[in-house]
Write an enzyme that holds these catalytic residues in place. Structure first.
Site, PDB file in Angstrom:
ATOM      1  CE  LYS A  38      -2.099   3.272   5.021  1.00 39.63           C
ATOM      2  NZ  LYS A  38      -2.240   2.947   6.448  1.00 39.63           N
ATOM      3  CE  LYS A  72      -0.568  -0.665   4.959  1.00 42.15           C
ATOM      4  NZ  LYS A  72      -1.534  -1.036   5.972  1.00 42.15           N
ATOM      5  CB  CYS A  74      -5.290   0.828  11.442  1.00 41.60           C
ATOM      6  SG  CYS A  74      -5.081  -0.568  10.344  1.00 41.60           S
ATOM      7  CB  CYS A  97      -9.981  -5.965  12.200  1.00 32.15           C
ATOM      8  SG  CYS A  97      -8.358  -6.137  11.471  1.00 32.15           S
TER       9      CYS A  97
HETATM   10  S1  SF4 Z   1      -4.416  -2.125  13.581  1.00 35.61           S
HETATM   11 FE1  SF4 Z   1      -5.640  -2.352  11.734  1.00 35.61          FE
HETATM   12  S2  SF4 Z   1      -5.251  -4.433  11.108  1.00 35.61           S
HETATM   13 FE2  SF4 Z   1      -4.650  -4.307  13.254  1.00 35.61          FE
HETATM   14  S3  SF4 Z   1      -6.437  -4.813  14.450  1.00 35.61           S
HETATM   15 FE3  SF4 Z   1      -6.493  -2.634  14.202  1.00 35.61          FE
HETATM   16  S4  SF4 Z   1      -7.771  -2.365  12.392  1.00 35.61           S
HETATM   17 FE4  SF4 Z   1      -7.098  -4.474  12.364  1.00 35.61          FE
END
Ligand code: SF4
Length: 1444
Positions: free
Chosen positions: A1077, A1075, A1345, A1302
């Site tokens: 960004k 990815k 994230c 997730c």
């Molecule tokens: S950081 Fe991203 S991939 Fe990891 S649990 Fe949280 S939402 Fe899911």
């Protein structure tokens, strides 16, 4: 041993049927633990029935009247015992023992005493044990009920009878006095201490019934004494003998001191009370007898044992009789000699009718003074009722009534009576109003109001308003006439009320006879809310033989009752809808509400998970049945959840009109759940058979079965590679997950190689758990079913994942456990356990390379020369290139109705289309147990450069969430919307609806440039417009050019001739290695956390305030793998300055350098940050400049000062207004007291500006013209979205989604961070830091994230409830933090933060931020670069030692 355990054990061993009532919450039954323990070791197993508190135990006991002995166990509580009262006369003639554990008040238990023939009291645990045996024998022999009350608090050493002797004892012959060889009064009968010893005893008896009962008691007691070989006493006397005062106690009192002139008698046999026994106990010297009973809440004047003793003494022969006085006591633990002396003084100075008190000051004749307890979880529904009906709400059995009306006030019967009375009164009021209307002299004003009232009397708001006006007129003189007086007297009934009775699932036992039935059958306009609290996972634990009845179905069968089944933790809006409909329905309404919790302190998260499992599995379907709709010609039944219970299905099938409905809506049918499960099972079976057949035919080579358990796919890859290599060596090889095979099939295998990774704290990966459980169960039964199986195990783990020495055993635990378990089950280990460690030089391959050759050797194929090349494993790169520009087989997958999922390779491709396949993690285990596939659904992410949308688009998003998603949506850390829970058949329509809103999802995920983020900067409108436009241009420029998106989702046709003409000028067929960004920041705001992005543009403004260009940064990125030091977070480096016009091409060229130089062999090392570190920053820059054909200008000065949002109101340069709302973790939803989704919908309907998301997951309502300001402010106030009084810590917090959607989450995040903050903010408040901003972030896994690696304090999930803790990030995103502790759970987090925050509060420098302080104070070292992120982790100096 405790008395409860002793009694529970005897009750279990002695009875055929054992009924246990749970006490009211929050207590839990202490009997059940012993039942479970005893059941393990004993052959004798009674029918065990567990009843919820308040269930009608009497009728359950009566149903087992044919048993030879029934035992009933419970704690003494009025809600439980009062339900026995109506059945007592029938129960008294059953072979039944009621064992009742009493804390310190016999009041409730004594209500049963007068009707039951035998009543025993045990003060000590030994007595409780012996009396339990005696009672069982007595009840069984006499076929009469025995009430056995015992002191719940006693605990002492005792000699128990052997378990296997209890049943024979109950069947032995009775011992009578003559059989024992002794007669009345002779041979050592101890008449002074009431003992029935082994040497015999007797007492003279008088009245014939009492005498017969006593004889029966005596016979059973003698038999028990002979068996136990220790005495059983009807009373115990202690203290000096010839005293003038005797205190006769009933209850747990026992005084370890002497009081001059006083002797004590403890009574054990409370029914029958035989005069001679009492008279024998009282010494002739006694002039005063005080009968002291343990009664705290006795409501009649005379206490029960006192009356018996008084009558015995008064009827005794003799000239001088002692005076008898009554006294009560409660808790006697602190009673001293002085208290007894005070009692004696009281006795001497009071009249004989005065009740004396010992150690108990309350007025014992009063009613209960505290309201009934309402468990905290139940407030969820109470709040909803209050919210909906406000002051019009009337709960007819509110716990508050207990204070004035007694405990019966909470019963449905009481409540129904109350409502019936009120409705009658209202009917009288109506008739009085009609009479008054007929009166010609009534004033026109009153006439109008009364007429309106007749019309609107059922409308809560209008009737209230009219009521006020009518009462005002009546008080002003209009009530002179008789009808007017009647109306005035009944004025409290003028406003309409929403009348509710709230009950528990205990009412669903014996529905036909319950108050609930009467309420349903009454046809009155009454609403009943029934809370069912049985957790889904405990559903089989309660009465296995008798399911409680389904209240919903029962009510529906009445036809004219409104019925809804709801669950507030599943669908909040459905509950609101149902409650409102129930209130509106003119007749009885029953709302059955699910609220599963095991104990009052169960976390809300558990309630949520239990609810989800129950709703998903169809155990708790959500529906509404509104008979009034039928009259309107509409369908009366609405199913609000997909799965449907069998009973409900049958009910629907019975209704002919409804069965048509089921047929016309196939999603109603069970096929979604059960049929699919069958299909899957069938497919697995076929596959197994086929594999087996293949093995049999491949006679030239030994068969090898490779089984794997793998969560992240690593172990699966290794297993598949092993199988391929086996095949190449000529073995007949099969590979599948461990759970695809049953234990039965496993025993038929000859040679099995297992490959397993490890999950969480040593648990098995998901797809190995079922087989693991089966293996464990077989081992527990001592079986050895695998005698013919030869095996070897290769385990994969990370020896540094749990670095604390006490956690070291988690390393590769699954593999080690499996290795040992297989051997225990008889399997023969042919190659020693292989262990792969992520920390080894070559990762797990190091250990694997040692293990695999041994396997070939055992199988005799080690010498086989391989001629064919090993096929390459399929990677994302293969999938991309074979996908025909992101098409794959997505179209076919969408059409496949047999599964809710897409093909694995397509799930990689759909990411490029903005779609992630997920499954509900909360219910994954449960669905697997049911044999159905996981609950697949999809997450859709919108592409919205700069995070700006119009009010119209907001409304469309809101609708899409309701129609296609889970009813909520989320603002993401990349400044856009995300929908969760979209099932496959809604996927295409949802994407089309998003496109209809002029937004799209293309490239929102995948190995392409993602959503470009932009500083929200509400105050700088002009600048925002410029950078926003720039971001849009960059985003459009870097979009993939494939037409696959339009073809698949928007039904656009392929180019003529169906030949693919796609080209990807920027990306090529392979797209990017990972990815990419991009963020655009406007100093001094770094809200976008620019340095966390692969590419960043820092806006530089010239002297005139115009955008001059950007400083360009490159190389930021967050993702890490736990324990893998080759991975690290990194902040972007500043490369130089460019003009606005140059920006787009610079973005392109940087992306192209990454495209061509990124590591495509290892996705963990593929991001731009690693490419730059590998190439060197200067080389990388030179490569970019080469492609550009010019050099970047030197970077210009800039300053950032924060990365958190500025909440509240601001006014822009153009005079327009902006409001930044706090939306915790970006979730747009309605919840109790926070109807933010509705609020924003209402605002969107009138708003003329736009909405701007922030990358901190909050929302700015922007560009509000002054004329709209008040209206919007009012809405914000009304829905409390203007509330910014949160602590600085909460306002600066951020969490990723993690569970349940997730697939990569290892721990909770969005659902847990707010709970943790509740606790940490208390520490902050205590230290005067309420308003200080500390940036705290949490993610469920190390992918990062929510950008945890630049927070001042962060938590990164490792396993459920366990996190890595990081410290020292820069307040404005300028510095990475570092791991401070590898593994912390909540108590450790709080223990660390408490002193640290205090230290910060006391010693911080002026303006010093927390992240800077923890470095200066030596808690953690500063992180100087991404590559150095792992160095000096784990705290510094004294702080490292303190926790080492
Ligand atoms: S950081 Fe991203 S991939 Fe990891 S649990 Fe949280 S939402 Fe899911």
């Amino acid at each position: 041993m405790s008395s409860i355990s002793a009694v529970a054990r005897i009750a279990y061993l002695a009875s055929d049927v054992l009924v246990n009532s749970q006490p009211p919450r929050p207590s839990s039954s202490t009997f059940t633990t012993t039942f479970e323990a005893v059941s393990w070791h004993n052959v004798h197993k009674p029918t065990l029935i567990s009843l919820p508190s308040g269930a009608d135990a009497g009728s359950v006991l009566l149903r087992h009247r044919n048993a030879s002995l029934i035992s009933y166990t419970t704690a003494a509580h009025s809600q439980v015992l009062n339900r026995l009262l109506p059945h007592l006369s029938e129960l008294s003639a059953l072979p039944l023992v009621l064992h009742i554990a009493v804390e310190d008040d016999l009041s409730d238990a004594f209500t049963l005493r007068s009707t039951l023939p035998f009543v025993l009291y045990s003060r000590t645990a030994e007595q409780a044990h012996d009396h339990a045996l005696l009672a069982s024998r007595l009840a069984r022999d006499e076929k009469k009920a025995v009430l056995h009350l015992f002191n719940a608090a006693s605990e002492d050493a005792l000699r128990e009878v052997d378990a296997d002797k209890v049943q024979p004892f109950l069947l032995t012959d009775r011992k009578s006095r003559s059989q024992n060889g002794y007669t009345n009064g002779a041979n050592g009968v101890n008449k002074t201490d009431g003992a029935i010893g082994v040497n015999g005893d007797s007492a003279e008896t008088e009245s014939s019934t009492q005498s017969a009962l006593y004889k029966a008691y005596e016979t059973a007691a003698l038999t028990t004494v002979a068996f136990l070989r220790r005495p059983i006493r009807t009373y115990t006397r202690y203290g000096p003998f010839d005293t003038p005062t005797v205190i006769l106690t009933v209850g747990s009192a026992h005084f370890d001191f002497e009081v001059e002139g006083v002797s004590f008698i403890e009574l054990s046999l409370l029914n029958p009370i035989v005069p001679q026994q009492i008279l024998n106990a009282i010494p002739p010297s006694a002039t005063r007898v005080i009968v002291l009973e343990q009664l705290s809440r006795w409501q009649t004047k005379w206490t029960p044992i006192y009356l018996d003793v008084l009558s015995i003494v008064q009827n005794s022969e003799g000239d001088v009789r002692p005076i008898v006085q009554s006294g009560v006591y409660g808790d006697v633990n602190s009673v001293q000699v002085v208290d007894i002396l005070k009692l004696l003084q009281q006795a001497a100075s009071s009249s004989l009718s005065t009740r004396l008190h010992l150690g108990y000051d309350a007025d014992a004749s009063g009613v209960i003074s505290s309201p009934a307890h309402v468990p905290k979880h139940e407030f969820a529904y109470l709040k909803l009722l209050n919210q909906l009906f406000g002051e019009h709400l009337e709960i007819a059995n509110s716990p508050d009534l207990v204070q004035t009306q007694g405990e019966l006030a909470t019963s449905p019967e009481f409540a129904l009576g109350r409502i019936r009375g009120e409705l009658d009164a209202r009917a009288q009021l109506l008739s009085a109003v009609q009479d008054l209307l007929r009166d010609e002299k009534v004033s026109p004003e009153l006439h109008t109001l009364l007429t309106q009232w007749v019309h609107d009397k059922d409308d809560a708001a209008k009737s209230q308003q009219l009521s006020d006006q009518i009462v005002q007129l009546l008080e002003g003189g209009e009530s002179a006439r008789p009808a007017g007086q009647r109306v005035y007297q009944l004025r409290s009934h003028l406003p309409a009320r929403s009348r509710w009775i709230i009950g528990s699932d205990a009412w669903s036992y014996d529905l036909g006879a319950s108050g609930l039935h009467h309420a349903i059958a009454s046809k009155l306009n009454v609403n009943i809310l029934i809370l069912d609290t049985t957790p889904y996972t405990a559903r089989n634990a309660s009465d296995p033989n008798r399911r409680k009845q389904d209240v919903g179905l029962y009510a529906m069968n009445h036809g004219d009752v409104y019925v809804a089944s709801v669950a507030v933790y599943s669908s909040y809006s459905q509950v609101l809808q149902a409650l409102a409909e129930a209130d509106k329905f003119n007749g009885p309404s029953v709302v059955v509400a699910y609220l599963p919790y095991k104990s009052e302190d169960a976390p809300a998260l558990d309630v949520l998970k239990e609810t989800k499992m129950a709703v998903d599995a169809g155990y708790w379907p959500l529906y509404r049945w509104n008979p009034s709709k039928e009259q309107e010609g509409k369908e009366p039944f609405i199913l609000d959840s997909d799965a449907i219970k069998n009973d409900l299905q049958r009910f629907l099938d019975r209704q002919s009109h409804l069965s048509q409905l089921v047929r016309s809506q196939p999603q109603l049918a069970t096929e979604l759940v059960s049929n699919l499960g069958d299909t899957l099972k069938q497919a697995r079976k076929q596959k197994a058979q086929q594999s087996y057949a293949e093995l049999l035919t491949a006679i030239d080579a030994p068969p090898l079965l490779v089984l794997y358990a793998s969560d992240g796919g690593k172990a699966e890859k290794v297993a598949k590679r092993l199988a391929t290599r086996g095949k190449l060596r000529g073995l007949s090889t099969n590979v599948s997950s461990m759970d695809s095979i049953s234990l039965d099939d496993l025993q038929k295998e000859e040679f099995v190689a297992f490959v397993t990774s490890v999950a969480g704290q040593g648990e098995f990966p998901q797809n190995g758990r079922t087989l693991w459980k089966a293996l464990s169960a077989a081992a527990a039964r001592g079986e050895r079913p695998l005698n013919y199986v030869r095996f070897s195990v290769f385990g994969m783990g990370d020896s540094h994942y749990w670095p604390r020495p006490e956690d070291a055993h988690y390393y590769n635990k699954a593999g080690k456990d499996l290795n040992a378990r297989l051997e225990k089950l008889g399997a023969q280990r042919v190659v020693e356990l292989g262990l792969g460690d992520d920390q080894d030089a070559d990762g797990p391959e190091t250990g694997y390379k040692l293990w695999e050759p041994q396997l070939w050797k055992v199988l005799g194929v080690d010498a086989v020369e391989l001629h064919e090349a090993e096929p390459e494993p399929i990677t994302n790169e293969h999938i991309k290139v074979a996908s025909q520009y992101l098409r794959g087989t997505i179209v076919e997958g969408l059409e496949d109705q047999s599964t809710g999922a897409l093909a694995p390779s397509d799930t990689q491709l759909t990411k490029f289309h903005g779609i992630y396949q997920q499954d509900d993690r909360d219910i994954r285990d449960e669905r697997q147990a049911q044999g159905v596939e996981p609950a697949f659904s999809f997450m859709i992410r919108v592409r919205m450069p700069g995070g700006v949308c119009s009010p119209k688009q907001w409304l469309q998003m809101d609708q899409i969430a309701d129609e296609h998603g889970c009813g909520t949506f989320k603002i993401t850390t990349r400044q856009t919307f995300q929908f969760h829970g979209v099932i496959k058949r809604h996927l295409k329509t949802a994407i089309q609806d998003i496109n209809r809103a002029l937004l799209d999802t293309l490239a929102a995920c995948g190995d392409v440039n993602r959503n470009v983020t932009v500083s929200a900067i509400p105050s700088l409108s002009k600048l925002h417009a410029q950078v926003y436009k720039f971001a849009g241009d960059v985003s459009t420029h870097l979009l993939p050019r494939t037409t696959a998106y339009h073809e698949i989702w928007l039904d656009k046709k392929l180019v003529a001739g169906e030949a693919l003409k796609d080209v990807e000028p920027l990306y090529g067929e392979f797209y990017l290695p990972r990815k990419f960004k991009i963020a655009v920041a406007v100093p001094p705001h770094n809200d976008v956390d620019l340095f966390a992005n692969d590419l960043g543009f820092i806006a530089i403004v010239d002297e005139k305030g115009q955008l001059a260009g950007f400083n360009v940064t490159a190389g930021g990125g967050m993702g890490v793998t736990h324990g893998n030091k080759k991975t690290y977070p990194r902040l972007g480096d500043v490369l130089g300055f460019c003009t606005v016009e140059q920006g787009k091409m610079i973005a392109e060229k940087i992306m192209l350098v990454q495209r061509d130089n990124g590591n495509r062999a290892d996705r963990k090392n593929a991001r731009l940050k690693y490419t730059i570190d590998r190439m060197g920053l200067e080389n990388f820059k030179a490569e970019v400049e080469k492609l550009l054909g010019y050099k970047l200008q030197p970077a210009r000065p800039f300053t950032f000062d924060r990365n958190v949002d500025d909440f509240g109101w601001t006014t822009g340069e153009d005079g327009k207004h902006h409001f930044t709302c706090f939306i915790e973790n970006g979730r747009i939803q309605d919840e109790s007291g926070k109807h933010f989704k509705t609020c924003l919908r209402e605002i969107a309907k009138i708003h003329k500006g736009s909405f701007r998301m922030t990358t901190n997951q909050h929302l700015v309502i922007t560009d509000i013209p002054t004329e709209n300001l008040e209206e919007i402010k009012q809405l914000l106030v009304e829905y409390k979205l203007d509330n910014l009084s949160q602590t600085g810590l909460r306002l600066s917090s951020s969490a990723c989604v993690a569970f349940p959607t997730c697939g990569l989450a290892m721990a909770e995040s969005e659902r847990y961070l707010p709970i943790l903050i509740d606790k940490v903010e208390k520490i902050c408040e205590k230290n005067g830091l309420r308003n200080d901003s500390i940036v705290m972030r949490m993610t469920g896994c190390p992918n990062g994230c929510a950008r945890p690696y630049i927070a001042e304090v962060a938590f990164v999930g490792k396993a459920l409830g366990t996190y890595s803790m990081l410290l020292g990030g820069g307040y404005y995103g300028q510095r990475l933090n570092k791991i401070y502790r590898d593994t912390v759970s909540e108590p450790e987090i709080l223990a660390i933060l408490e002193p640290m925050i205090k230290h910060y509060a006391l010693e911080r420098l002026d303006g010093e931020h927390f992240g800077d302080f923890v470095i200066r104070a030596g808690y953690i070292a500063p992180t100087t670069s991404g590559a150095a992120w792992w160095d000096r982790a784990g705290g510094e100096g004294i702080h490292r030692e303190a926790t080492a």
